[in-house]
Design a protein around this motif. Sequence first.
Motif, mmCIF file in Angstrom:
data_model
loop_
_atom_site.group_PDB
_atom_site.id
_atom_site.type_symbol
_atom_site.label_atom_id
_atom_site.label_comp_id
_atom_site.label_asym_id
_atom_site.label_seq_id
_atom_site.Cartn_x
_atom_site.Cartn_y
_atom_site.Cartn_z
ATOM 1 N N ALA A 342 0.832 -1.202 0.000
ATOM 2 C CA ALA A 342 0.000 0.000 0.000
ATOM 3 C C ALA A 342 0.867 1.252 0.000
ATOM 4 O O ALA A 342 0.574 2.237 -0.699
ATOM 5 N N TRP A 343 1.949 1.224 0.786
ATOM 6 C CA TRP A 343 2.842 2.386 0.803
ATOM 7 C C TRP A 343 3.491 2.572 -0.567
ATOM 8 O O TRP A 343 3.574 3.701 -1.074
ATOM 9 N N ARG A 344 3.956 1.492 -1.180
ATOM 10 C CA ARG A 344 4.583 1.603 -2.505
ATOM 11 C C ARG A 344 3.607 2.182 -3.516
ATOM 12 O O ARG A 344 3.983 2.996 -4.357
ATOM 13 N N ALA A 345 2.342 1.780 -3.447
ATOM 14 C CA ALA A 345 1.349 2.301 -4.382
ATOM 15 C C ALA A 345 1.123 3.793 -4.156
ATOM 16 O O ALA A 345 1.014 4.573 -5.117
ATOM 17 N N ASP A 346 1.042 4.212 -2.892
ATOM 18 C CA ASP A 346 0.867 5.637 -2.600
ATOM 19 C C ASP A 346 2.051 6.448 -3.095
ATOM 20 O O ASP A 346 1.892 7.546 -3.654
ATOM 21 N N PHE A 347 3.247 5.916 -2.906
ATOM 22 C CA PHE A 347 4.448 6.619 -3.339
ATOM 23 C C PHE A 347 4.506 6.710 -4.860
ATOM 24 O O PHE A 347 4.819 7.771 -5.431
ATOM 25 N N ARG A 349 1.965 6.664 -6.879
ATOM 26 C CA ARG A 349 0.901 7.577 -7.289
ATOM 27 C C ARG A 349 1.359 9.032 -7.161
ATOM 28 O O ARG A 349 1.143 9.859 -8.064
ATOM 29 N N LEU A 350 2.002 9.359 -6.056
ATOM 30 C CA LEU A 350 2.491 10.724 -5.839
ATOM 31 C C LEU A 350 3.547 11.100 -6.870
ATOM 32 O O LEU A 350 3.455 12.158 -7.523
ATOM 33 N N LEU A 449 2.950 0.327 -9.897
ATOM 34 C CA LEU A 449 2.581 1.112 -11.074
ATOM 35 C C LEU A 449 1.136 0.870 -11.475
ATOM 36 O O LEU A 449 0.424 1.808 -11.856
ATOM 37 N N GLU A 450 0.688 -0.384 -11.411
ATOM 38 C CA GLU A 450 -0.693 -0.676 -11.788
ATOM 39 C C GLU A 450 -1.674 0.116 -10.937
ATOM 40 O O GLU A 450 -2.685 0.630 -11.429
ATOM 41 N N ALA A 451 -1.394 0.217 -9.651
ATOM 42 C CA ALA A 451 -2.284 0.972 -8.769
ATOM 43 C C ALA A 451 -2.270 2.452 -9.105
ATOM 44 O O ALA A 451 -3.293 3.139 -8.937
ATOM 45 N N ALA A 452 -1.126 2.961 -9.585
ATOM 46 C CA ALA A 452 -1.007 4.396 -9.846
ATOM 47 C C ALA A 452 -1.547 4.803 -11.216
ATOM 48 O O ALA A 452 -2.237 5.824 -11.339
ATOM 49 N N VAL A 453 -1.255 4.030 -12.272
ATOM 50 C CA VAL A 453 -1.588 4.476 -13.622
ATOM 51 C C VAL A 453 -3.090 4.460 -13.879
ATOM 52 O O VAL A 453 -3.576 5.165 -14.775
ATOM 53 N N ASN A 494 8.778 -3.906 -20.078
ATOM 54 C CA ASN A 494 7.870 -2.967 -19.399
ATOM 55 C C ASN A 494 7.399 -3.574 -18.084
ATOM 56 O O ASN A 494 6.833 -4.670 -18.064
ATOM 57 N N PRO A 495 7.620 -2.895 -16.960
ATOM 58 C CA PRO A 495 7.217 -3.489 -15.680
ATOM 59 C C PRO A 495 5.725 -3.737 -15.568
ATOM 60 O O PRO A 495 5.305 -4.632 -14.821
ATOM 61 N N LEU A 496 4.912 -2.998 -16.327
ATOM 62 C CA LEU A 496 3.467 -3.227 -16.279
ATOM 63 C C LEU A 496 3.070 -4.526 -16.974
ATOM 64 O O LEU A 496 1.946 -4.993 -16.815
ATOM 65 N N HIS A 497 3.995 -5.110 -17.747
ATOM 66 C CA HIS A 497 3.747 -6.389 -18.400
ATOM 67 C C HIS A 497 4.479 -7.510 -17.676
ATOM 68 O O HIS A 497 4.540 -8.636 -18.185
ATOM 69 N N TRP A 498 5.093 -7.205 -16.539
ATOM 70 C CA TRP A 498 5.956 -8.159 -15.839
ATOM 71 C C TRP A 498 5.130 -9.299 -15.252
ATOM 72 O O TRP A 498 4.155 -9.071 -14.525
#
Length: 499
Positions: A342-347, A349-350, A449-453, A494-498
């Motif tokens: 959750a922290w990684r996703a917030d970071f 996103r910011l 990244l998935e949570a942020a994009v 691409n990390p989103l395809h990882w």
Amino acid sequence: MHRPPSAETEVADELAAVRPGLVARYTASLAGARAAVLTRLWRAFAHEPLPWIAGREPARDGLVLRLRDGRRLAGPAADPYRTDAYVSVVRLDDAAYDDPARLVTDLGVPHSAGFAAELGHSAASLALSRAGQEIHPDEWPGSDWGWERRVVDGHPYHPNCRSRPGFSVAEQLAYGPEHGPVVGLGLVPVPAADCLVTGVWPGEFRDGATVLVPVHPWQAAHVLKRPCEEGLAAHPLMSLRTLAVPGGPHVKTALSARLTSSVRDISVASIAASAHVSDFGQALAARADGLLHVTRTLGAVAAGSPDLAAVLREPPRVYAAPGEHVVPVAALASTGLPGSPAWRADFARLTLTVGLRLLELGVALEAHGQNLLVVLSPAGDPLRLVYRDLADIRVSPARLARHGVDAPDLPARMVTDDPVVLRRKLFGSLVGGALAATAGSGAALRDALEAAVRELPRTPDVVALCEEPLPVKALTLMRTSPGNAGDLWAGLPNPLHWR
């Protein structure tokens, strides 16, 4: 055949003379340091467009590289975003190697001799850096230099992560931030008429009609070759040449040494443009809805050449409210915070919200873990960003014009309308650098990244981030291509395809 002493042996011999109490811990740190450098090197072999590699093939237990001379190099499957030292041995045909310098020496590819020497120095210096470290994640530092001291291993993906050629062991201990020294900066008097000064050069750095230029003692001894009385006690930051004066500014000094990849000076052109660039940074921050601060350049001076120059910068801590911490992104791993998805996703996103907003406006930040800092709440939540050192941003006049912003008078190397160049600058530093190293693996980076994009507007830049290979600097290719003066690039999965 007689072999010259290795970098590891040379460091051990010097250490025995200047700090014998560290020898045992240095020796115990060598195997881990070699693995850390070998891991970074294997990442480069697996993903960079190195001309002596003919092909790459997955194997049942890892990855095999086919070399153009017919040999085969085998090692584990390479996660380009992983930061722990997971590669301890690779095999060149039937021979096993745990020493990156010896491996590159025996590969014998073009320009390998010099690179092998750098790798040996990197591993030895990394072992030295680790030898005296005792980091307690629950005890957060109370100073900006205390945070920077925690970045012991240097660049998270460069095989030359700790290479400091030209520095003796005594000098590494005296000037390396991870060793916690206090450095006595010299103040060289130069007639004001002989100086280029921009911004406000404060009274404490003047003596009548004389400007007092802060000088790093290494620079005074090795480049200026002149005695330099110590006049200012300061704490080195992770860039080595920038130091924090307690209660005062951060001082960026001229330090004409090769650190990681290149010799970085303070050009006279950058001194001349510093006030304009600083004002532009404040205008950028004003467009970030309170999510970004940009440290101001207070004053800058060049005394006839890049070898005698300095920049005074606002310390990032001025942007923290009581109870908040301003932490360089490179030091986040030492807090334990990135262990939370959750922290990684917030970071993520910011940082992506701010970085892509500025990119759409027309400014690509070089937002790696050294330039980018995060303001944390007392509970550790990522609240805002602080960016320092605008020297390597890229600015698009065409994009600025679309948003009704006049392009400032900037050095020509900063200016481009090429979307590939702009995206490389931001994506390579922020996603392939700061976010990847904070996440620590491809899978963790993908989830963040998935949570942020999902919350980002679908601009062409966001589409490129989601669908194209991730551009990063080909750091090993650059170190083995001496005829090339600019950046060279690799495209990572691409990390989103990882998966």
